[in-house]
Design an enzyme around this catalytic site. Sequence first.
Site, mmCIF file in Angstrom:
data_model
loop_
_atom_site.group_PDB
_atom_site.id
_atom_site.type_symbol
_atom_site.label_atom_id
_atom_site.label_comp_id
_atom_site.label_asym_id
_atom_site.label_seq_id
_atom_site.Cartn_x
_atom_site.Cartn_y
_atom_site.Cartn_z
ATOM 1 N N HIS A 68 0.798 -1.230 0.000
ATOM 2 C CA HIS A 68 0.000 0.000 0.000
ATOM 3 C C HIS A 68 0.833 1.284 0.000
ATOM 4 O O HIS A 68 0.281 2.367 -0.216
ATOM 5 C CB HIS A 68 -0.931 0.037 1.211
ATOM 6 C CG HIS A 68 -2.019 -0.987 1.198
ATOM 7 N ND1 HIS A 68 -2.862 -1.155 0.126
ATOM 8 C CD2 HIS A 68 -2.390 -1.913 2.138
ATOM 9 C CE1 HIS A 68 -3.725 -2.137 0.402
ATOM 10 N NE2 HIS A 68 -3.445 -2.608 1.604
ATOM 11 N N ASP A 71 -3.878 -10.599 -1.611
ATOM 12 C CA ASP A 71 -4.352 -9.954 -0.381
ATOM 13 C C ASP A 71 -5.806 -9.532 -0.575
ATOM 14 O O ASP A 71 -6.212 -9.169 -1.677
ATOM 15 C CB ASP A 71 -3.486 -8.726 -0.118
ATOM 16 C CG ASP A 71 -3.592 -8.190 1.298
ATOM 17 O OD1 ASP A 71 -4.659 -7.637 1.631
ATOM 18 O OD2 ASP A 71 -2.621 -8.295 2.050
ATOM 19 N N HIS A 79 -7.130 -6.901 0.339
ATOM 20 C CA HIS A 79 -7.139 -5.469 0.024
ATOM 21 C C HIS A 79 -6.406 -5.234 -1.296
ATOM 22 O O HIS A 79 -5.346 -5.816 -1.538
ATOM 23 C CB HIS A 79 -6.462 -4.662 1.134
ATOM 24 C CG HIS A 79 -7.082 -4.869 2.483
ATOM 25 N ND1 HIS A 79 -6.633 -5.834 3.376
ATOM 26 C CD2 HIS A 79 -8.113 -4.237 3.095
ATOM 27 C CE1 HIS A 79 -7.372 -5.784 4.470
ATOM 28 N NE2 HIS A 79 -8.270 -4.819 4.330
ATOM 29 N N ASP A 136 -5.689 -12.507 4.303
ATOM 30 C CA ASP A 136 -6.788 -11.902 5.044
ATOM 31 C C ASP A 136 -8.143 -12.061 4.356
ATOM 32 O O ASP A 136 -9.108 -11.395 4.724
ATOM 33 C CB ASP A 136 -6.498 -10.422 5.327
ATOM 34 C CG ASP A 136 -5.781 -9.708 4.197
ATOM 35 O OD1 ASP A 136 -5.641 -10.299 3.111
ATOM 36 O OD2 ASP A 136 -5.362 -8.555 4.394
#
Length: 391
Positions: free
Chosen positions: A137, A173, A175, A262
């Site tokens: 990120h 991931d 995200h 996740d």
Amino acid sequence: MASDSIFIYHSDTSGYKFGEEHPFDPLRLALTIDLLKEVDALYDEDIQPPTVYSEDELLSLVHRTDYLDAVKQLSEAEIDDNSVLAQQFGLHTEDTPYFPGMHKAAMSIVRGSVTAAELVMTGQTKHAYHLAGGLHHAFPDRASGFCVYNDAAVAIKHIRQTYGAKVLYIDTDVHHGDGVQWVFYDDPDVCTYSIHETGKFLFPGTGYVHEKGTDHGFGACFNVPLEPYTEDESWLESFNITLRKIISAFKPDVIISQHGCDAHAFDPLSHIHCSMRIYAQIPAIIHELAHTYTDGRWIALGGGGYDIFRVVPRAWSLVWLTMIDHPIAHAIAAGEEARLPDRWLSHWESISPHKLPTHWMDDPEDIEPMPRRIEITNKNRMMQQIVIQDL
């Protein structure tokens, strides 16, 4: 001497810790390494430390000088909620607050990922695994989403600058891998692929299917946003159909994969409802594709994952077990029940906030089936077709 797989780790990465109550906990690394040792898949002599690269040489490949200066300065500063410098560079939020020693720990993570890339690109190994990496990120000029430096982007830039190789970046991931995507948004020789929960409901709010790249990079960016409460079958169908089509069209020289875990039903920070089944199949699929398309060149990184006792150690261990063709990976692929080592369970159960699972795969009764399964699956299938329609 060449080896098929190399494991990269340095204890300095355990210093990448935002605070006792923060969900990003480096204890995940210790849990995973201990589990691998308990099943005789990893020994101390197998663990290779990162190469000591120049900080400026590496970080300047991606990050702005003023941002690097700010990180270094804040690493030595006392915590002050009103720090103008921290606010300017995204290091003032609850998600990504600055902390003592931040630069040293984050730099160690960057070195680990670049070392993994260098070992693969120089032919010293086919596969390299850096657990602490995958901080996808971070942006060139600011921190974001628990990420200070973007080690994946730096490793890719290093490969592009040094070897001129075409890179496929695979991000699983939950995200969206926004930082890596935007760094290479105009590069036709870096294909970024991210499969994640739709940004309509989850941080960072990006990763839509229409984000395809810009200028010469248009058509080298792929996003597969999934509906909340997607389960194993639909997740794996979406992954298999889109990734296989994309890698066939792009024909990379090397794969870098980010293994955030996740998307599991137990994870507290997302809404995808998968089990350990996807975390057994993700590395198996990437391993197969690497040997089909890139002569085995595969660099794997860690990432997110916030159920650090029940999910992360098993999911991350399965990447390494797959890389080294360990009997446990073969047993799981054959549908056999494989039990976690008793010594590992007894060692960690006293500090785990949840009852630890006893097997590598989840008991189906521990994960409640979701309603609206058909509707969710159909929406994900529509998205699959949009993703690959121009290939």
